[in-house]
Every structure is written in C-alpha cells, then in structure tokens.
Design an enzyme around this catalytic site. Sequence first.
Site, PDB file in Angstrom:
ATOM      1  N   LYS A   1       6.895   2.527  10.380  1.00 12.75           N
ATOM      2  CA  LYS A   1       6.017   1.610   9.267  1.00 12.75           C
ATOM      3  C   LYS A   1       7.038   1.613   8.054  1.00 12.75           C
ATOM      4  O   LYS A   1       6.895   2.544   7.198  1.00 12.75           O
ATOM      5  CB  LYS A   1       4.742   2.294   9.271  1.00 12.75           C
ATOM      6  CG  LYS A   1       3.603   1.447   8.381  1.00 12.75           C
ATOM      7  CD  LYS A   1       2.812   2.388   7.849  1.00 12.75           C
ATOM      8  CE  LYS A   1       2.856   2.745   6.539  1.00 12.75           C
ATOM      9  NZ  LYS A   1       3.220   1.734   5.242  1.00 12.75           N
TER      10      LYS A   1
ATOM     11  N   CYS B   1      14.188   9.806  -5.457  1.00 17.92           N
ATOM     12  CA  CYS B   1      13.703  11.052  -5.410  1.00 17.92           C
ATOM     13  C   CYS B   1      14.711  12.221  -5.983  1.00 17.92           C
ATOM     14  O   CYS B   1      14.219  13.275  -6.222  1.00 17.92           O
ATOM     15  CB  CYS B   1      13.127  11.267  -3.893  1.00 17.92           C
ATOM     16  SG  CYS B   1      14.629  11.087  -2.838  1.00 17.92           S
TER      17      CYS B   1
ATOM     18  N   GLU C   1       6.844  14.172 -11.651  1.00 21.64           N
ATOM     19  CA  GLU C   1       7.849  13.203 -11.139  1.00 21.64           C
ATOM     20  C   GLU C   1       7.278  11.835 -11.894  1.00 21.64           C
ATOM     21  O   GLU C   1       6.098  11.379 -11.261  1.00 21.64           O
ATOM     22  CB  GLU C   1       7.723  13.236  -9.597  1.00 21.64           C
ATOM     23  CG  GLU C   1       8.726  12.175  -9.356  1.00 21.64           C
ATOM     24  CD  GLU C   1       8.796  12.125  -7.672  1.00 21.64           C
ATOM     25  OE1 GLU C   1       7.931  11.879  -7.254  1.00 21.64           O
ATOM     26  OE2 GLU C   1       9.914  12.130  -7.160  1.00 21.64           O
TER      27      GLU C   1
HETATM   28  P1  NAD Z   1       3.575   7.201  -0.863  1.00 20.23           P
HETATM   29  O1  NAD Z   1       3.519   8.615  -0.340  1.00 20.23           O
HETATM   30  O2  NAD Z   1       2.518   6.577  -1.559  1.00 20.23           O
HETATM   31  O3  NAD Z   1       3.797   6.169   0.651  1.00 20.23           O
HETATM   32  C1  NAD Z   1       4.915   6.595   1.576  1.00 20.23           C
HETATM   33  C2  NAD Z   1       4.675   5.903   2.868  1.00 20.23           C
HETATM   34  O4  NAD Z   1       3.502   6.561   3.102  1.00 20.23           O
HETATM   35  C3  NAD Z   1       4.269   4.405   2.903  1.00 20.23           C
HETATM   36  O5  NAD Z   1       4.757   3.859   3.896  1.00 20.23           O
HETATM   37  C4  NAD Z   1       2.558   4.657   2.606  1.00 20.23           C
HETATM   38  O6  NAD Z   1       2.351   3.244   3.396  1.00 20.23           O
HETATM   39  C5  NAD Z   1       2.572   5.599   3.714  1.00 20.23           C
HETATM   40  N1  NAD Z   1       1.363   6.192   3.542  1.00 20.23           N
HETATM   41  C6  NAD Z   1       0.566   6.172   2.353  1.00 20.23           C
HETATM   42  N2  NAD Z   1      -0.695   6.924   2.665  1.00 20.23           N
HETATM   43  C7  NAD Z   1      -0.744   7.477   3.777  1.00 20.23           C
HETATM   44  C8  NAD Z   1      -1.547   8.358   4.859  1.00 20.23           C
HETATM   45  N3  NAD Z   1      -2.764   8.520   4.593  1.00 20.23           N
HETATM   46  N4  NAD Z   1      -1.115   8.343   6.043  1.00 20.23           N
HETATM   47  C9  NAD Z   1      -0.037   7.960   6.431  1.00 20.23           C
HETATM   48  N5  NAD Z   1       0.979   7.073   5.735  1.00 20.23           N
HETATM   49  C10 NAD Z   1       0.792   6.952   4.463  1.00 20.23           C
HETATM   50  O7  NAD Z   1       5.075   7.367  -1.736  1.00 20.23           O
HETATM   51  P2  NAD Z   1       5.563   5.903  -2.267  1.00 20.23           P
HETATM   52  O8  NAD Z   1       5.034   5.721  -3.680  1.00 20.23           O
HETATM   53  O9  NAD Z   1       6.178   4.762  -1.365  1.00 20.23           O
HETATM   54  O10 NAD Z   1       7.120   6.557  -2.680  1.00 20.23           O
HETATM   55  C11 NAD Z   1       7.454   7.314  -3.714  1.00 20.23           C
HETATM   56  C12 NAD Z   1       7.517   8.689  -3.323  1.00 20.23           C
HETATM   57  O11 NAD Z   1       8.632   9.121  -2.257  1.00 20.23           O
HETATM   58  C13 NAD Z   1       7.929   9.629  -4.674  1.00 20.23           C
HETATM   59  O12 NAD Z   1       7.113  10.655  -4.773  1.00 20.23           O
HETATM   60  C14 NAD Z   1       9.563   9.940  -4.053  1.00 20.23           C
HETATM   61  O13 NAD Z   1       9.893  11.168  -4.817  1.00 20.23           O
HETATM   62  C15 NAD Z   1       9.404  10.103  -2.618  1.00 20.23           C
HETATM   63  N6  NAD Z   1      10.454   9.992  -2.047  1.00 20.23           N
HETATM   64  C16 NAD Z   1      11.141  11.184  -1.432  1.00 20.23           C
HETATM   65  C17 NAD Z   1      12.537  11.024  -0.827  1.00 20.23           C
HETATM   66  C18 NAD Z   1      13.061  12.533  -0.274  1.00 20.23           C
HETATM   67  O14 NAD Z   1      13.946  12.167   0.707  1.00 20.23           O
HETATM   68  N7  NAD Z   1      12.637  13.344  -0.526  1.00 20.23           N
HETATM   69  C19 NAD Z   1      13.085   9.918  -0.786  1.00 20.23           C
HETATM   70  C20 NAD Z   1      12.379   8.742  -1.349  1.00 20.23           C
HETATM   71  C21 NAD Z   1      11.195   8.932  -1.898  1.00 20.23           C
END
Ligand code: NAD
Length: 462
Positions: A155, A264, A364
């Site tokens: 997804k 991140c 963050e």
């Molecule tokens: P998010 O957690 O809002 O969403 C991430 C994904 O999860 C999306 O595809 C979203 O649709 C899905 N999602 C949302 N709610 C869900 C649920 N209840 N159940 C299952 N899936 C769900 O994050 P974002 O805003 O898209 O991304 C930014 C965040 O990602 C930042 O905190 C960043 O630090 C983190 N990030 C971490 C890494 C790493 O490797 N550590 C890499 C990139 C981004």
Amino acid sequence: MSTTHDVINPATEEVVTTLDLVGVEETDAAIAKAVEVGPAWRAVSPADRGMLLRRFADVVEEHTEELARLEVTNAGHTIGNARWEAGNVVNVLRYYSAAPERLFGRQIPVAGGLDVTFKEPLGVVSVIVPWNFPMPIAGWGFAPALAAGNTVVLKPAELTPLTAIRLGELALQAGLPEGVFTILPGKGSVVGERFVTHPDVRKVCFTGSTAVGQGIMRKAADQLKRVTLELGGKSANIVFADADVEKAAASAPMSFLDNAGQDCCARTRILVQRKVYDAFMERFEAAIRAVRVGDPGDESTEMGPMVSSGQRDTVRSFVEDAEATGHAAPDIAFRGAAPSGKGWWYPPTVLMAHGTGDRAWREEIFGPVVSVMPFDDEADAIAKANDTAYGLSGSIWTRDVGRAIRVSRAVEAGNLSVNSHSSVRYSTPFGGFKASGIGRELGPDALDAFTETKNVFFDTQA
Ligand code: NAD
C-alpha cells in the site's frame, strides 16, 4: 464503497490525476490471490526466481526517467533525487536477486542424526509505505520479501501512489506472475488496517510515523503477526572543535534539507562544540543562503516544495504559528530563500535552541527546519545527542579517531556516519533504536525478516 483521491503536484497545486481508492473487498481479493499463487511462486527454482528479479530490475532501469519524472510531479522531489530513488529500486532488486540462491540454512552437529535448518518464506507479506520516499521504501520491503519466496501486497501512501502503481505494472511486464506483487492504493485506515487484521497476512513491514507504528504493533499482537517498523527520527549532527569545521558547516544544510527535510534521517539537531560555535554558524549561514530552492524539475534545484499544504502547516506550527498553538516562539537564527506563489514552499530555517525542552528540539518536524545548540565536552555532546525518544541516524565530525569510535559507540542510533552524512546503502543494515523502530531492512541480513527458521532432525539410526 469506492472513494477517489486527487493526486496533486506540490510545486503547482494542480491536480495530476484522480484515483479510485481500493476498499476492503478489493484488499481481501488481492490477499486471497496472493495466498493462491503463493505455492507456485515458492516453487519457482531459486535460479529462476533470481532471474525474474533481475529482469524486473532491468525493466525498472529502462523506465528510470519516466519513474523519476512521475515522482517529481507527484511528490515534488528534485529530479536528481528522483533519479537516484528509481536507481535505488534497481540496485535493491539486483542485490536481492542473488538471495534466492544463497538462502542458506545450517547443518548443526547433533547425536544420532542430521540436523539442518531451512529459511522458509512467511507467506503473504504486506508493505505499508509513507509519502516521503515512495520508491526506495517500497523496494526495501518488496525486493527481499519476493526474493525469500513470499507474495507481497503493498500500500503506497495516499499522497504519493503513482510510482508504486507503475512499479506494479513493470513487475508484470518483467514476467512476475499475476498476484505475486499487488499494489493497493488506498487509505491507511482501510487498506493498511486490513493488512494488520487479515489472518492470511503473515507480516506487516511498515514505514511511517511512530504513532501509527505503535498502533500497528498493538493490533498485530492479536495474531502474533510479524512486524518490522521503521519510524520517526530526530537525529543529531555533532561537530567537535577538532573537526574540519568548514566541511562540517558546508555539508550541514543538505543533511536536513534533502527532500525538503521530509527525511526520517534528517540531522535536525546540530550540536556544536562551544569553542567553534561562532565559526561554524558563520559558514553555516552562508551555506544555507546558497541553497537553491525551486522548481523540482530543474536540474540545478537542490530543494523542492513540501509534499502537501497539511505538511507545510505542520512545519509552520513549530515556527510562525508556534504561539498560536500554545508554544513559545522559537528564536530564528537565519533562513534561506523559497519561491512565493503557487506551490507548498517553505524556506530553509535555522533555529537557535533555548534548551533541550524546546518543542522544535524534541519533536520530529519533517520539514526544512533545524535547531542548533552548543555543547561543552564529549560527555555533554553524548548526553544531549541521546536525550531524545528517537534513535535512527546521526553524524559525528571529528579528526580524533579515538573520539570518533567512542562517540559512535555511545550514540544510541541505528545508522551513524563519521565525517559525512550518509545513512542508507542497500548493502548495509538500516533501522532505528528506541522509538525509531524495530527490526532492520537492507543489507545481508534482511532476508531473516522475511523468513522463518525451520529446524529439521533426520534420525540416522532408524
Ligand atoms: P504515516 O504513519 O501517517 O503513514 C505511513 C503509511 O501508513 C501510509 O501509507 C498510511 O496510509 C499508512 N497508515 C496510516 N494509518 C494507518 C493505520 N491505522 N493502519 C495501517 N496503515 C496506516 O506516516 P507519513 O506521514 O506517511 O510519513 C512520515 C513519517 O514516516 C515520519 O514520521 C517519518 O519519520 C517516517 N519515516 C520513517 C522512515 C524510516 O525508515 N525510519 C523512513 C521514512 C519515513
């Protein structure tokens, strides 16, 4: 019930396309198909599975420019970054294409027989991708998962589905059987949730925010479902007085401005030894003012827009709107330039931290904002660097080899670089300590996260 989603170009605010979002029924159908084709995929000989992944890599490589342009339009990534990101998918596929033939078990000496271990695929693996690096993060999940013999449902984030959808098409073009790798653009609360609750999905490989990751882990416990979580970060960039301060200051801007700070691994807390603080800040300011922010499709651009107006509002809540949201106004040291008019632009912004309690120091931000703070000695630097819930990445600048070793062992983070800001290589492990996640992706051991170890004893006395 089908809903639609407008995909918007962050640099122009124009609607690029409108997508039908996948619902629970289609998700269940894709999972059922992934279960159905699983045994045949698993039975593909190791050499053939490797060959199919190399073909997939070749097809992605042929479409590098198309994928990169798609990411510029969908996510506002600079064209240089977007080409690297498509290339990263190619590299990760090629790296793990060697894995099927090297999925070694062990032979363990025991009495009375032969004991061997096998690395068995899990079954259906789900990959949930955030919007900040749509292509690479997808590849870090699906490439090793497929190599290990799993089928994959993926997804993409609501905001950035286009390159993932295209990668799904290219997989079929390369000859991967239908149903082995399926892209499901939909909401996290619908498709993502279903991945977590569906009993036939054996693993959730999630990258995203810490809060959503925690929720996934809680729910995954109901079925003892495997999880890998790559979450947020608040990484430190520690500059000692004995470092090449000029180089440290010149490289500091892109260590938090890459991808408009939506990274991140962004080094968003700069710690500078007091003796060189002024010298560092002077050079750092010049470097910040020189960063080229603008049209992401222009080859010379270093930083594009934020991904969405909502993300820009979040960033503003830490700076311009801090008081309106009940926090102290931050101390802005200096800022870079950004275009005005259409597009979700935000200028590179440097804050002087009042103390480690500052909201901008602790949370963050996920935008082009950094906080700077002086420190006194090595112990002070380590204490300040570790005074965070997160532990993903970080940099250490020093010419003293002993100090480099001591500090890199003392900082609680999964990915550190000394005298540089590198974080991610497909051939080395990547992941976080503390609230930055659980598990590791990439590198030689990633297959462990997509397999179960099975031990079999053959009695030779019978
Ligand atoms: P998010 O957690 O809002 O969403 C991430 C994904 O999860 C999306 O595809 C979203 O649709 C899905 N999602 C949302 N709610 C869900 C649920 N209840 N159940 C299952 N899936 C769900 O994050 P974002 O805003 O898209 O991304 C930014 C965040 O990602 C930042 O905190 C960043 O630090 C983190 N990030 C971490 C890494 C790493 O490797 N550590 C890499 C990139 C981004």
